[in-house]
Design a protein around this motif. Structure first.
Motif, PDB file in Angstrom:
ATOM      1  N   ARG A 156     -11.580  -3.025 -20.224  1.00  0.00           N
ATOM      2  CA  ARG A 156     -11.663  -3.649 -18.892  1.00  0.00           C
ATOM      3  C   ARG A 156     -12.433  -2.740 -17.941  1.00  0.00           C
ATOM      4  O   ARG A 156     -13.299  -3.197 -17.191  1.00  0.00           O
ATOM      5  CB  ARG A 156     -10.259  -3.934 -18.354  1.00  0.00           C
ATOM      6  N   SER A 157     -12.109  -1.438 -17.982  1.00  0.00           N
ATOM      7  CA  SER A 157     -12.809  -0.491 -17.108  1.00  0.00           C
ATOM      8  C   SER A 157     -14.281  -0.384 -17.480  1.00  0.00           C
ATOM      9  O   SER A 157     -15.155  -0.306 -16.604  1.00  0.00           O
ATOM     10  CB  SER A 157     -12.155   0.890 -17.190  1.00  0.00           C
ATOM     11  N   LEU A 158     -14.581  -0.396 -18.778  1.00  0.00           N
ATOM     12  CA  LEU A 158     -15.978  -0.331 -19.211  1.00  0.00           C
ATOM     13  C   LEU A 158     -16.746  -1.551 -18.727  1.00  0.00           C
ATOM     14  O   LEU A 158     -17.875  -1.439 -18.232  1.00  0.00           O
ATOM     15  CB  LEU A 158     -16.048  -0.225 -20.738  1.00  0.00           C
ATOM     16  N   SER A 159     -16.147  -2.726 -18.853  1.00  0.00           N
ATOM     17  CA  SER A 159     -16.823  -3.932 -18.379  1.00  0.00           C
ATOM     18  C   SER A 159     -17.062  -3.876 -16.879  1.00  0.00           C
ATOM     19  O   SER A 159     -18.156  -4.198 -16.397  1.00  0.00           O
ATOM     20  CB  SER A 159     -16.006  -5.182 -18.726  1.00  0.00           C
ATOM     21  N   MET A 160     -16.057  -3.438 -16.117  1.00  0.00           N
ATOM     22  CA  MET A 160     -16.218  -3.369 -14.668  1.00  0.00           C
ATOM     23  C   MET A 160     -17.253  -2.315 -14.278  1.00  0.00           C
ATOM     24  O   MET A 160     -17.981  -2.488 -13.289  1.00  0.00           O
ATOM     25  CB  MET A 160     -14.877  -3.078 -13.995  1.00  0.00           C
ATOM     26  N   ALA A 161     -17.359  -1.216 -15.041  1.00  0.00           N
ATOM     27  CA  ALA A 161     -18.387  -0.205 -14.768  1.00  0.00           C
ATOM     28  C   ALA A 161     -19.774  -0.770 -15.047  1.00  0.00           C
ATOM     29  O   ALA A 161     -20.728  -0.521 -14.303  1.00  0.00           O
ATOM     30  CB  ALA A 161     -18.135   1.040 -15.613  1.00  0.00           C
ATOM     31  N   ASP A 194      -9.102 -10.067 -21.543  1.00  0.00           N
ATOM     32  CA  ASP A 194      -8.627 -10.454 -20.213  1.00  0.00           C
ATOM     33  C   ASP A 194      -9.554 -11.530 -19.637  1.00  0.00           C
ATOM     34  O   ASP A 194     -10.718 -11.248 -19.328  1.00  0.00           O
ATOM     35  CB  ASP A 194      -8.619  -9.230 -19.297  1.00  0.00           C
ATOM     36  N   PRO A 195      -9.053 -12.766 -19.469  1.00  0.00           N
ATOM     37  CA  PRO A 195      -9.932 -13.843 -18.978  1.00  0.00           C
ATOM     38  C   PRO A 195     -10.487 -13.592 -17.580  1.00  0.00           C
ATOM     39  O   PRO A 195     -11.590 -14.060 -17.263  1.00  0.00           O
ATOM     40  CB  PRO A 195      -9.045 -15.089 -19.026  1.00  0.00           C
ATOM     41  N   VAL A 196      -9.747 -12.871 -16.746  1.00  0.00           N
ATOM     42  CA  VAL A 196     -10.247 -12.575 -15.397  1.00  0.00           C
ATOM     43  C   VAL A 196     -11.470 -11.674 -15.486  1.00  0.00           C
ATOM     44  O   VAL A 196     -12.490 -11.901 -14.821  1.00  0.00           O
ATOM     45  CB  VAL A 196      -9.149 -11.929 -14.530  1.00  0.00           C
ATOM     46  N   VAL A 197     -11.392 -10.640 -16.322  1.00  0.00           N
ATOM     47  CA  VAL A 197     -12.537  -9.739 -16.490  1.00  0.00           C
ATOM     48  C   VAL A 197     -13.692 -10.474 -17.182  1.00  0.00           C
ATOM     49  O   VAL A 197     -14.861 -10.261 -16.856  1.00  0.00           O
ATOM     50  CB  VAL A 197     -12.123  -8.482 -17.280  1.00  0.00           C
ATOM     51  N   PRO A 238      -4.419 -15.843  -7.525  1.00  0.00           N
ATOM     52  CA  PRO A 238      -5.584 -15.595  -6.675  1.00  0.00           C
ATOM     53  C   PRO A 238      -6.745 -14.901  -7.382  1.00  0.00           C
ATOM     54  O   PRO A 238      -7.898 -15.236  -7.149  1.00  0.00           O
ATOM     55  CB  PRO A 238      -5.016 -14.711  -5.553  1.00  0.00           C
ATOM     56  N   ALA A 239      -6.455 -13.939  -8.270  1.00  0.00           N
ATOM     57  CA  ALA A 239      -7.540 -13.245  -8.965  1.00  0.00           C
ATOM     58  C   ALA A 239      -8.308 -14.219  -9.848  1.00  0.00           C
ATOM     59  O   ALA A 239      -9.553 -14.222  -9.873  1.00  0.00           O
ATOM     60  CB  ALA A 239      -6.993 -12.084  -9.793  1.00  0.00           C
ATOM     61  N   GLY A 240      -7.580 -15.058 -10.580  1.00  0.00           N
ATOM     62  CA  GLY A 240      -8.240 -16.034 -11.440  1.00  0.00           C
ATOM     63  C   GLY A 240      -9.032 -17.052 -10.661  1.00  0.00           C
ATOM     64  O   GLY A 240     -10.171 -17.394 -11.030  1.00  0.00           O
ATOM     65  N   LEU A 241      -8.454 -17.555  -9.571  1.00  0.00           N
ATOM     66  CA  LEU A 241      -9.158 -18.536  -8.749  1.00  0.00           C
ATOM     67  C   LEU A 241     -10.407 -17.931  -8.111  1.00  0.00           C
ATOM     68  O   LEU A 241     -11.431 -18.608  -7.952  1.00  0.00           O
ATOM     69  CB  LEU A 241      -8.222 -19.066  -7.655  1.00  0.00           C
TER      70      LEU A 241
END
Length: 412
Positions: A156-161, A194-197, A238-241
């Motif tokens: 998750r952190s790698l994707s966000m980076a 993680d579907p949100v990521v 809220p995060a998903g929306l």
């Protein structure tokens, strides 16, 4: 020449280039003590020009940067080259670190990525020139070395980076780099489970594809991702929306961009834009009208209106864009991150120019500069707007426009 100011500038750029005083001295053929004297202004009252030229060469900056009243706070080409080089390294591409260093613990890594996104949304882009390569290296190492839940967190952190890298490349006008980072962000997100990521990575890749001249594919990709992940995202609150709504906003921008292409799909692309914006607006309403910043989206009713302005600009509907922008209240705008506020004002400047109100366009650009200097002075897109305004003429705003062009480093 002011030796103390020059010394401060040398120290600033040395630290940005991640050089110790010893290392910088070695590259200059001097001692650490010599560097300390130079940076304190104690070496000589009037530093020789040849010395400063050598220092500028070692630091990969223009001589003007060492002589400036204050050093530039913008991300520069040397730092973008470092980010590109990091993405092209074997260990980062393969996910197989060559060293035996221990990875950061998952929580420390998460916090560092969070900090990077905070800096981005504050338009503090220069600070990311050093941070982003470190994040890519640290997150790659963590994903390779951890297992179980910690590995999923690392992905998750790698994707966000990687998404941060993509967003920064868009700002710098490097769509090829943005597309490269965006594709890798999607892969890392899928591995996180993680579907949100996943949705966050998909919206960034759609943005990169649009910037890289593939708006039709970008729109299809974003809508397909929304269809695939929508059920899971709706259950994530809220995060998903927020990320679901952003997928529709990115699809709308892709279609608005595609409408400007000379192909048979341009008309249908333009017709699709309002519906996609409305779909995003419906998800914003489900947030009870609140402005949120889940997953660094700044998503909410106001951001949807910002995208309406941007879409009108893409469709060359300047007057309509001005009307939407002016309906956004000062209070609603103030609730947004600085990067978003400045983006609205630059879009408003584009809209004013299209509507023939070039003096107001200059004023909107100056307002954007006050919000976030880098959003105006360094972005290629904004530079083009300044050049267009200079070509068309800005009436009583000519003097202000000329001064702005100088601050942007544009030729006279």
């Amino acid at each position: 020449m002011d030796s103390r100011r020059i010394g401060r500038n040398v120290a600033y750029w040395r630290e940005r280039r991640r050089l110790t005083q010893t290392a910088f001295g070695a590259l200059m053929g001097k001692s650490k003590r010599w560097v300390q004297d130079l940076e304190s202004g104690a070496r000589q009252s009037d530093p020789r020009l040849s010395v400063l030229e050598d220092a500028a060469c070692v630091l990969s900056v223009g001589l003007a940067e060492l002589l400036a009243e204050a050093p530039a706070a913008e991300l520069d080409e040397t730092e973008m080259d470092l980010i590109r080089a990091t993405l092209q390294r074997h260990d980062v591409i393969t996910g197989m670190p060559a060293d035996s260093a221990e990875p950061l613990d998952a929580e420390t890594l998460r916090r560092r990525v969070f900090y990077g996104w905070q800096r981005f949304q504050s338009s503090a882009f220069a600070s990311l020139g050093r941070l982003v390569p470190e994040l890519l290296t640290d997150a790659t190492r963590a994903a390779a070395r951890y297992d179980g839940d910690d590995q999923l967190t690392a992905y998750r952190s790698l994707s966000m980076a990687l998404q941060l890298t993509e967003a920064l490349a868009i700002k710098a006008g490097a769509p090829d780099l943005a597309s490269l980072a965006g594709h890798r962000a999607v892969i890392a997100a899928e591995r996180s489970g993680d579907p949100v990521v996943m949705a966050s990575a998909a919206r960034h890749l759609a943005d990169a594809m649009t910037a890289d001249g593939q708006p039709h594919a970008a729109a299809e990709f974003a809508v397909t991702a929304a269809d695939r992940l929508g059920g899971d995202l709706a259950r994530r609150g809220p995060a998903g929306l927020s990320v679901l709504g952003m997928l529709y906003l990115k699809a709308a921008m892709a279609q608005a961009t595609a409408a400007g292409l000379d192909d048979r799909r341009a008309v249908s692309a333009a017709r699709a834009v309002p519906g996609l914006l409305d779909e995003a607006g419906e998800h914003a309403v489900r947030l009870d009208g609140n402005e949120t910043n889940h997953v660094f989206t700044a998503f909410g009713p106001t951001n949807v209106e910002l995208y309406r302005v941007a879409a009108h600009v893409k469709l060359y509907e300047g007057a309509a864009g001005v009307a939407v922008a002016q309906a956004v209240t000062a209070e609603a705008r103030a609730a947004l991150p600085r990067e978003r506020r400045a983006h609205l004002l630059t879009d408003l400047a584009h809209a004013h120019m299209q509507a023939g109100s070039r003096e107001q366009a200059v004023d909107a650009l100056l307002d954007a500069e006050r919000e976030a200097e880098e959003e105006v002075r360094r972005r290629p897109r904004t530079h083009q707007l300044v050049e267009d305004l200079r070509l068309l003429g800005a009436g009583t705003a000519e003097g202000r426009l000329r001064a702005l062009a100088e601050r942007c480093g544009l030729p006279g």
